[in-house]
Write a protein that holds these residues in place. Sequence first.
Motif, PDB file in Angstrom:
ATOM      1  N   LEU A  44     -49.979 -25.894  27.966  1.00 51.38           N
ATOM      2  CA  LEU A  44     -50.240 -25.345  26.629  1.00 51.38           C
ATOM      3  C   LEU A  44     -49.163 -25.770  25.645  1.00 51.38           C
ATOM      4  CD1 LEU A  44     -51.297 -21.669  27.419  1.00 51.38           C
ATOM      5  CD2 LEU A  44     -52.738 -23.667  27.081  1.00 51.38           C
ATOM      6  N   CYS A  46     -46.267 -24.541  25.220  1.00 46.40           N
ATOM      7  CA  CYS A  46     -45.777 -23.346  24.542  1.00 46.40           C
ATOM      8  C   CYS A  46     -44.356 -23.031  25.005  1.00 46.40           C
ATOM      9  CB  CYS A  46     -46.691 -22.160  24.794  1.00 46.40           C
ATOM     10  SG  CYS A  46     -46.737 -21.657  26.505  1.00 46.40           S
ATOM     11  N   SER A 168     -52.597 -20.920  22.009  1.00 46.09           N
ATOM     12  CA  SER A 168     -51.289 -21.541  21.737  1.00 46.09           C
ATOM     13  C   SER A 168     -51.112 -21.862  20.257  1.00 46.09           C
ATOM     14  CB  SER A 168     -51.137 -22.825  22.548  1.00 46.09           C
ATOM     15  OG  SER A 168     -51.972 -23.834  22.022  1.00 46.09           O
ATOM     16  N   TYR A 193     -45.417 -18.323  21.507  1.00 45.17           N
ATOM     17  CA  TYR A 193     -45.447 -19.685  20.976  1.00 45.17           C
ATOM     18  C   TYR A 193     -44.400 -19.886  19.886  1.00 45.17           C
ATOM     19  CZ  TYR A 193     -47.501 -24.204  20.115  1.00 45.17           C
ATOM     20  OH  TYR A 193     -47.712 -25.557  20.026  1.00 45.17           O
TER      21      TYR A 193
END
Length: 195
Positions: A44, A46, A168, A193
């Motif tokens: 992701l 993140c 995300s 995030y």
Amino acid sequence: MIPFNVPPYTGNEDQYVLAAMRSKKISGDGEYSKRCQKWFEGNLNCAAALLTPSCTQALEMAALLIDIQPGDEVIMPSYTFVSTANAFALRGAKIVFVDIRPDTMNIDESLIESAITPRTKAIVPVHYAGIACEMDAIMDIASHYRVFVIEDAAQGIMSTYKNRPLGSIGHMGAYSFHETKNCTSGGGWLVDYQR
Ligand SMILES: Cc1ncc(COP(=O)(O)O)c(C=O)c1O
């Protein structure tokens, strides 16, 4: 009888569950939790992914992390699962429901701005059935009014919006691994995030 839901199994579960039990670290945050979090952080892109026992708890953590106080307003779609609203209502927030779009069943982004007040603390888009909300419009409104965006991506794992994974894009996102979801383990989790 047609079952309401058949949980998806990949075939590796038995050996992993046994290995986890034999590791003598069975209270969570063990080897498999760490591997899972790392996988999601990488995929992701993140800052941090944290496993929680459910998406409900991930949403409740998000409410704590943005310091929801009684009277704060949180905007979300009028069509969602109860946890989306409860997580914020439990901290005393006033839930401001915004109508959904008939084509996606997601929050109607064109109605969000008129729901913003000086008390608005966050917008919580829900990606219904893995269909992405109009995140560009939502993020624009959020940055203009300086409010948080917490994505309820309970049903959106591995779905994308303009090549970005759902969950995300906002400041935080929550996923569900409930038995009825695309990937299951019985746990939900939270993504931070903010960089
Ligand atoms: C949109 C939405 N939010 C939150 C949840 C809560 O997920 P969990 O059962 O993992 O707490 C669900 C579960 O159905 C959901 O569909």
